[in-house]
Design an enzyme around this catalytic site. Structure first.
Site, mmCIF file in Angstrom:
data_model
loop_
_atom_site.group_PDB
_atom_site.id
_atom_site.type_symbol
_atom_site.label_atom_id
_atom_site.label_comp_id
_atom_site.label_asym_id
_atom_site.label_seq_id
_atom_site.Cartn_x
_atom_site.Cartn_y
_atom_site.Cartn_z
ATOM 1 N N HIS A 77 0.619 -1.063 -0.022
ATOM 2 C CA HIS A 77 0.112 0.059 -0.012
ATOM 3 C C HIS A 77 0.750 1.188 0.213
ATOM 4 O O HIS A 77 0.378 2.420 -0.175
ATOM 5 C CB HIS A 77 -0.948 -0.172 1.258
ATOM 6 N N SER A 90 -0.504 -1.438 -6.103
ATOM 7 C CA SER A 90 -0.202 -2.351 -7.036
ATOM 8 C C SER A 90 0.534 -1.769 -8.283
ATOM 9 O O SER A 90 0.431 -0.788 -8.764
ATOM 10 C CB SER A 90 -1.468 -2.974 -7.537
ATOM 11 N N GLU A 120 5.846 -33.752 -1.478
ATOM 12 C CA GLU A 120 4.553 -33.269 -2.029
ATOM 13 C C GLU A 120 4.860 -32.520 -3.480
ATOM 14 O O GLU A 120 6.056 -31.998 -3.657
ATOM 15 C CB GLU A 120 4.062 -32.213 -0.996
#
Lengths: 263, 180, 416
Positions: free
Chosen positions: C213, C217, C285
């Site tokens: 912020h 963005s 995994e």
């Protein structure tokens, strides 16, 4: 003008990105090891809407009890769970009471009492070492999770149970080992368990080895995933809800963004 | 002009409706997810399976008592002698703190079944074993703060406010009871 | 006293003393956001959603789990069989880990494609890499908890990596285990850390958001916001877009949880851990597979470990490795091609990580590993000197017309 960038994306980038994800996921599951091809059966419980066949499960329980339970335990299953495959309270109680469990009486002695529905399935051996010793060093695995614990579990199990054939002439089968065309390495410590009319089905179904293998697999598939029917049923309503929410939020988004897009 | 603004208003109403229903639906979704998360703290299936217990009374002689565990608590089962039954039935309810007749508390007069937890502060009363202190009224006696219970498990003296609790149970046959 | 923007007197009273409502109004409601963000910017909020989902289901699971080698496996099965809705909660947690990584990996590759790590967002990126590291540690320890065969042997293999450290390696491994093999002490500490690390992640995520912020963005064009004409308030535009993205995400997630819950798992983990028997193929995994492939590609034990950790370490210094001042790949024709090569390279590494370490797979994983480091250590610093970038637009709302982007833009317009 702003639009241009986002539409380039949906065409050029989104597609490879998605396919990449799919490849990424699927490559992993096919990753492990050499594959023996088992006959692929059409199980009642496979597929998104598949459910268990109660009659087949009950026959499977009989096969487990009369054939498998001599060596294989099912320690994660409780007798009360059998209500889920269509037995009533009294039948479960009667089934449980055929087994006995150890308990300690008021004098501190270990005594046996008949098993209750709340008890777990009684294992045939007191511990793993006893199981191994009684079976020439080969450990008969617990069957509670067997269908989930093997790749393509249901088909594998059915294949294994029906895969006993005479060993080819060039293959030496040592004492205490048996030849099975679907077992990895072909030599298995478990003798052929299922023979023609090995059990007598109460509902008159012909007890061929293939039929018994199918039934016991159906029973064991349920034992591995007792939640499966609930899961799929809930899944269908959740998916419908989410599709509706997706559609609603899409149109709401279009509405809200309309003034920006039309600038 | 008025027509135009009306249709615009209509359009806006529709638009708001769509947006509000979208967020409302998302809210409903979030709320329904909360239930499994709450319900998992309720007793699980294996705990519920132990919520009832069966007791075989055939080997319990007159004057003997056994203690069984039920839902993590002791349950007293006593095979009363005719004299005890007589005492329990004859006593006048007027002098009791928590008046209940013996018939209300003991459906089968021979076997009394009680939750063995003192209603004062939760100690386990004495009186099950033959050598135990049974209190002034011959039933049970709580050693923590001196509550005396009679042959029907009724509070007669001491700080306990109510009689010993009778669990829900039924006779499955002459000699087997199912508690819970 | 300045005029409050809140009508509700209670909110007003609280906000005057503790300005949380002003803060939320500013950061979640009015927060100016570039108006040209595409769907790849949804993945940040999805990652946040995944983190919250994992924490909530995790806390609930911990209420029913027993961290002891004798009971862990059975307590997980009790969750699956006896605890009310336990199977649902556990399958959400189990598949949630995979979906969390899917979302985060897409989020990272979005950052790589649009140059989101470049000045002034270097710290934002570094905090993100830190989150990735913490996630990996958390996921690894979480996978040990069900105490299946893969749990046990995965833990054994990964903790043994540290034995490659010269001199103190063995001591470190013993310290990690709290014994001489993976055992009860190991399980207990992994449970403790698996519980606490997600809250550390939440802390770093908050810093990640504070850093975000600060400058707002990045956007698909990659040029800075020039003024209010380039931005729109976060709410309602991006709240509804995030809700739409979330619904799509949840649809995939629910399909996995309800219909293919074990698709991304390994069957061997439904066999209780047995320290005497190693499974035929130990596979981590799927989200660790690229790193596992790098580890196995290097023939030296210490070297493999170093390369594997370097694969993540290079991400930390990426903002300074990339010398190009142009952020978005849209204006970097050569880098754009290499971006896709890197993506394919990472997926190839993932595939190779699942394959046995023999024959052609070893050769391929060495090539793929070499390319990975070439991309970061050679390509990023040198490419800007030879690449001719496309002209940048003036601003988000008035891009310059010219080049291929415009042609296709016209084509899209005509179709409408």
């Amino acid at each position: 003008m702003i639009k241009c960038s986002s539409s380039i994306f949906s065409k050029n980038i989104l597609r490879p990105f998605l396919s990449v994800i799919i490849i990424c996921i699927s490559s992993v599951s096919f990753g492990a090891g050499e594959k023996i091809n088992y006959p692929q059966l059409n199980w009642s419980f496979s597929g998104i809407l598949g459910t268990f066949d109660r009659a087949s499960q009950q026959r499977g329980l009989q096969v487990y009890k009369e054939v498998c339970s001599g060596c294989h335990g099912m320690r994660l299953l409780a007798y009360r769970n059998l209500k889920a495959i269509g037995y009533n309270e009294d039948e479960v109680k009667a089934f449980a009471s055929e087994n006995s469990v150890n308990t300690i009486n008021d004098d501190g002695e270990v005594v046996e009492r008949p098993a209750r529905p709340s008890d777990k399935f009684v294992s045939p051996y007191p511990n793993d070492k006893a199981a191994r010793a009684a079976n020439g060093g080969a450990y008969p695995p617990d069957l509670s999770l067997i269908v989930k614990a093997r790749p393509d579990g249901a088909n594998y199990l059915h294949a294994l149970l029906t895969g006993y054939i005479d060993a080819p002439a060039d293959k030496k089968v040592p004492d205490g080992m048996y030849y099975n065309k679907y077992y990895s390495g072909n030599l298995i410590g478990m003798p052929q368990p299922l023979y023609e009319d090995g059990v007598e089905y109460a509902d008159g179904t012909k007890a061929t080895p293939d039929q018994m293998a199918k039934d016991v697999t159906a029973f064991l598939a349920w034992a591995s995933e007792p939640e499966m029917e609930d899961r799929k049923r809930l899944g269908v309503s959740v998916m419908l809800f989410l599709l509706l929410l997706t559609a609603l939020s899409y149109f709401a988004m279009k509405q809200i963004w309309a003034p920006i897009k039309n600038q | 002009m008025s027509n135009n603004s009306k249709s615009k208003k209509n359009k806006e109403g529709k638009r708001d409706f769509l947006i509000i229903s979208t967020y409302a639906m998302a809210g409903i979704g979030a709320a329904s997810v909360a239930w499994p998360l709450i319900d998992q703290m309720n007793p699980a299936a294996d705990t519920l399976a132990l919520a009832s217990t069966e007791v075989d009374l055939s080997s319990l002689e007159e004057g003997q008592a056994i203690t069984v565990t039920w839902r993590g608590k002791p349950v007293f089962v006593r095979h009363r002698t005719p004299e005890e039954i007589k005492l329990a039935k004859e006593v006048s309810l007027d002098e009791m703190r928590h008046p209940e007749t013996d018939e209300e508390r003991v459906p089968n007069e021979k076997f009394i079944v009680l939750v063995g937890v003192c209603t004062h502060l939760g100690c386990v009363p004495l009186g099950q074993k033959s050598g135990d202190i049974k209190g002034q009224y011959g039933g049970w006696f709580c050693p923590c703060h001196g509550s005396h219970y009679d042959h029907s498990g009724r509070i007669r003296k001491g700080p306990a406010p109510t009689n010993l609790e009778v669990p829900s149970y039924k006779f499955l046959s002459d000699n087997i009871i199912k508690i819970g | 006293m300045s005029k409050s923007k809140f009508k509700n007197p209670v909110v007003k009273w609280i906000d005057h003393r503790l300005p949380v409502f002003s803060f939320m109004d500013h950061e979640l409601n009015h927060y100016p956001t570039p108006k040209n963000l595409n769907y790849f910017w949804n993945f940040g909020s999805l990652a946040g959603f995944a983190l919250v989902t994992m924490i909530i289901t995790g806390i609930v699971l911990s209420m029913n789990y027993t961290a002891h080698v004798d009971y862990a496996f059975d307590s997980v099965e009790r969750i699956m069989r006896d605890v009310n809705h336990g199977w649902l909660i556990r399958y959400i947690h189990m598949n949630g880990a995979s979906f969390f990584f899917i979302v985060v990996y897409i989020h990272i590759f979005r950052g790589l494609y649009y140059g989101s790590y470049k000045a002034p967002r270097e710290l934002l990126w570094i905090l993100g890499v830190l989150i990735l590291l913490l996630m990996m540690a958390t996921a690894f320890m979480g996978y040990v908890l069900p105490w299946g065969q893969m749990s046990f042997w995965g833990a054994t293999v990964i903790t043994n990596l540290f034995s490659a450290i010269p001199l103190v390696g063995e001591n470190i491994v013993t310290w990690l285990w709290g014994g001489f093999s993976v055992d009860n002490s190991t399980l207990n500490r992994f449970f403790s850390l698996h519980f606490v690390l997600p809250f550390v992640i939440v802390g770093v995520v908050i810093l990640h958001l504070v850093a975000l912020h600060r400058f707002g963005s990045n956007n698909p064009i990659g040029i800075d916001v020039k003024g209010t004409q380039d931005t729109i308030p976060f709410s309602p535009y991006y709240t509804i877009k995030d809700l739409f993205g979330l619904s799509v995400f949840l649809s995939f997630f629910a399909a996995a949880v309800f219909f293919f819950p074990n698709f991304m798992g390994h069957p061997d983990n439904y066999i209780e851990a047995n320290p005497m028997v190693t499974p035929a193929h130990i596979v981590p995994e799927w989200y660790f597979l690229p790193f596992y492939a790098i580890l196995r590609a290097i023939p030296d034990k210490l070297g493999g470990v170093l390369f594997m950790f370097s694969a993540i370490a290079v991400l930390f210094i990426l903002p300074w490795l990339d010398r190009s001042s142009v952020r978005s790949s849209q204006f970097r024709p050569i880098y754009k091609i290499f971006f896709w090569i890197l993506l394919v390279d990472c997926i190839l590494l993932g595939y190779l990580g699942a394959m046995p370490a023999e024959g052609i797979y070893v050769v391929l994983s060495r090539i793929a590993t070499a390319y990975y480091f070439f991309h970061f250590l050679v390509l990023f610093p040198l490419l800007p000197y030879i690449e001719k970038t496309k002209p940048l637009p003036l601003s988000i709302s008035e891009p310059i017309l010219g080049g291929a982007a415009t042609a296709s833009a016209f084509a899209t317009r005509e179709k409408k």
